[in-house]
Design a protein around this motif. Structure first.
Motif, PDB file in Angstrom:
ATOM      1  N   PRO A 282      17.887 -28.568   1.164  1.00  0.00           N
ATOM      2  CA  PRO A 282      17.655 -27.852  -0.668  1.00  0.00           C
ATOM      3  C   PRO A 282      18.407 -27.525  -1.337  1.00  0.00           C
ATOM      4  CG  PRO A 282      17.534 -26.763   1.929  1.00  0.00           C
ATOM      5  CD  PRO A 282      17.561 -28.221   2.180  1.00  0.00           C
ATOM      6  N   ARG A 283      20.322 -28.524  -0.689  1.00  0.00           N
ATOM      7  CA  ARG A 283      20.894 -28.860  -2.379  1.00  0.00           C
ATOM      8  C   ARG A 283      20.434 -30.004  -3.331  1.00  0.00           C
ATOM      9  NH1 ARG A 283      27.363 -30.319  -1.389  1.00  0.00           N
ATOM     10  NH2 ARG A 283      27.887 -30.520  -3.680  1.00  0.00           N
ATOM     11  N   ILE A 284      19.444 -30.776  -2.844  1.00  0.00           N
ATOM     12  CA  ILE A 284      19.491 -31.771  -3.811  1.00  0.00           C
ATOM     13  C   ILE A 284      18.007 -31.349  -4.613  1.00  0.00           C
ATOM     14  CG2 ILE A 284      17.973 -33.997  -3.928  1.00  0.00           C
ATOM     15  CD1 ILE A 284      20.585 -34.407  -3.437  1.00  0.00           C
ATOM     16  N   VAL A 285      16.733 -31.083  -4.229  1.00  0.00           N
ATOM     17  CA  VAL A 285      15.800 -29.468  -4.673  1.00  0.00           C
ATOM     18  C   VAL A 285      16.637 -28.344  -5.241  1.00  0.00           C
ATOM     19  CG1 VAL A 285      13.698 -28.038  -4.704  1.00  0.00           C
ATOM     20  CG2 VAL A 285      14.959 -29.898  -2.258  1.00  0.00           C
ATOM     21  N   LEU A 286      17.312 -28.079  -5.331  1.00  0.00           N
ATOM     22  CA  LEU A 286      18.101 -27.298  -5.939  1.00  0.00           C
ATOM     23  C   LEU A 286      19.020 -27.753  -7.311  1.00  0.00           C
ATOM     24  CD1 LEU A 286      18.419 -24.301  -6.821  1.00  0.00           C
ATOM     25  CD2 LEU A 286      20.850 -24.975  -5.557  1.00  0.00           C
ATOM     26  N   ALA A 287      19.274 -28.612  -6.963  1.00  0.00           N
ATOM     27  CA  ALA A 287      20.000 -29.702  -8.613  1.00  0.00           C
ATOM     28  C   ALA A 287      18.518 -30.201  -9.327  1.00  0.00           C
ATOM     29  CB  ALA A 287      20.805 -30.991  -7.613  1.00  0.00           C
ATOM     30  N   SER A 288      17.837 -30.946  -8.732  1.00  0.00           N
ATOM     31  CA  SER A 288      16.634 -31.401  -9.002  1.00  0.00           C
ATOM     32  C   SER A 288      16.671 -30.381 -10.635  1.00  0.00           C
ATOM     33  CB  SER A 288      15.724 -32.089  -8.418  1.00  0.00           C
ATOM     34  OG  SER A 288      14.662 -32.444  -8.964  1.00  0.00           O
ATOM     35  N   LEU A 289      15.400 -29.228  -9.662  1.00  0.00           N
ATOM     36  CA  LEU A 289      15.224 -28.197 -10.209  1.00  0.00           C
ATOM     37  C   LEU A 289      16.116 -27.128 -11.844  1.00  0.00           C
ATOM     38  CD1 LEU A 289      12.981 -26.622  -7.397  1.00  0.00           C
ATOM     39  CD2 LEU A 289      12.328 -28.494  -9.465  1.00  0.00           C
TER      40      LEU A 289
ATOM     41  N   LEU B  52      26.844 -33.288 -10.658  1.00  0.00           N
ATOM     42  CA  LEU B  52      27.466 -32.950 -10.043  1.00  0.00           C
ATOM     43  C   LEU B  52      27.422 -31.178  -8.618  1.00  0.00           C
ATOM     44  CD1 LEU B  52      29.323 -31.509 -12.790  1.00  0.00           C
ATOM     45  CD2 LEU B  52      30.195 -32.676 -11.208  1.00  0.00           C
ATOM     46  N   ILE B  53      25.705 -31.185  -8.854  1.00  0.00           N
ATOM     47  CA  ILE B  53      25.524 -30.339  -7.426  1.00  0.00           C
ATOM     48  C   ILE B  53      24.873 -30.707  -6.790  1.00  0.00           C
ATOM     49  CG2 ILE B  53      23.607 -28.420  -7.295  1.00  0.00           C
ATOM     50  CD1 ILE B  53      23.198 -28.143 -10.020  1.00  0.00           C
TER      51      ILE B  53
END
Length: 228
Positions: free
Chosen positions: A106-113, A160-161
């Motif tokens: 979820p962290r990678i997805v959130l960062a990407s979006l 960063l995210i």
């Protein structure tokens, strides 16, 4: 709404580049003098297509395409995570490999979006505003300037995210700088191609849109409504 010959093709190319880049970004590539995720090899093309969309068709149509890419990336990421969470067949030995490569957290997805949203909309907005300010001149200045801003937001926010607290600060700094320099370098290198394709599309579509009365709110989904 006018019908255009090539808007659908540019939209498909834009979204395709975005999705492939997201999958390829699961690998970190090291050339010695450059260290970046694999998606960086292709991702700069999304900014080139974004520039072309805004320059020819206007911010309103570009906004719809950006949201299409956002929805496609969200669906792809959600599907990968759902499939990864489902029980694997007893005779299928690749669950661990799947999770490492496609099991996006979820962290990678959130960062990407978040990075995609900030970078693409800032790129499109700046290019549209500069087109008005320069009266349609100096396309190279507009595409490069918008990319310099859009890419720094996209690159810095994503890394960063996604990786702060996971990678050492030194590696994060290297990733941000390497990614940013490479992406902007590709944009500059492809400037002659951008000029050619933009000119060809304007001639084919008989369109060269100026956003003089456009509502630049990124959440204004209809996209072509004007403000007084």
């Amino acid at each position: 709404m006018r019908a255009f010959k090539h808007l659908d093709a540019i939209t498909v190319l834009f979204v395709t580049v975005l999705l492939i880049s997201n999958v390829a970004s699961t690998k970190i590539v090291d050339f010695g003098f450059f260290t970046f995720d694999g998606g960086t090899l292709l991702f700069p093309l999304s900014y080139i297509f974004g520039d072309i969309l805004t320059e020819v068709y206007g911010y309103g149509r570009s906004r719809r395409v950006i949201w299409m890419g956002f929805a496609a990336a969200l669906l792809m990421s959600a599907t990968f995570m759902l499939v990864g969470a489902l029980p694997a067949a007893s005779d299928w030995p690749n669950q661990e490999a799947y999770e490492k490569i496609l099991g996006l957290t979820p962290r990678i997805v959130l960062a990407s979006l978040i990075a995609y949203f900030a970078g693409e909309f800032s790129n499109s907005l700046i290019l549209a505003k500069l087109k008005i300010a320069t009266r349609g001149r100096w396309l190279w200045l507009r595409t490069i300037s918008s990319t310099l801003v859009g890419q720094v937001l996209d690159t810095a926010l994503f890394i960063l995210i996604a990786f702060w607290g996971i990678f050492p600060a030194e590696l994060i700094a290297v990733l941000v700088i390497s990614n940013y320099l490479f992406k902007c370098g590709v944009e500059i290198l492809f400037t002659p191609f951008t000029y050619w394709l933009t000119g060809w599309l304007k001639q084919q579509e008989q369109e060269d849109y100026y956003d003089t009365q456009t509502d630049f709110n990124p959440f204004h989904l209809p996209g072509r409504r004007t403000v007084s």
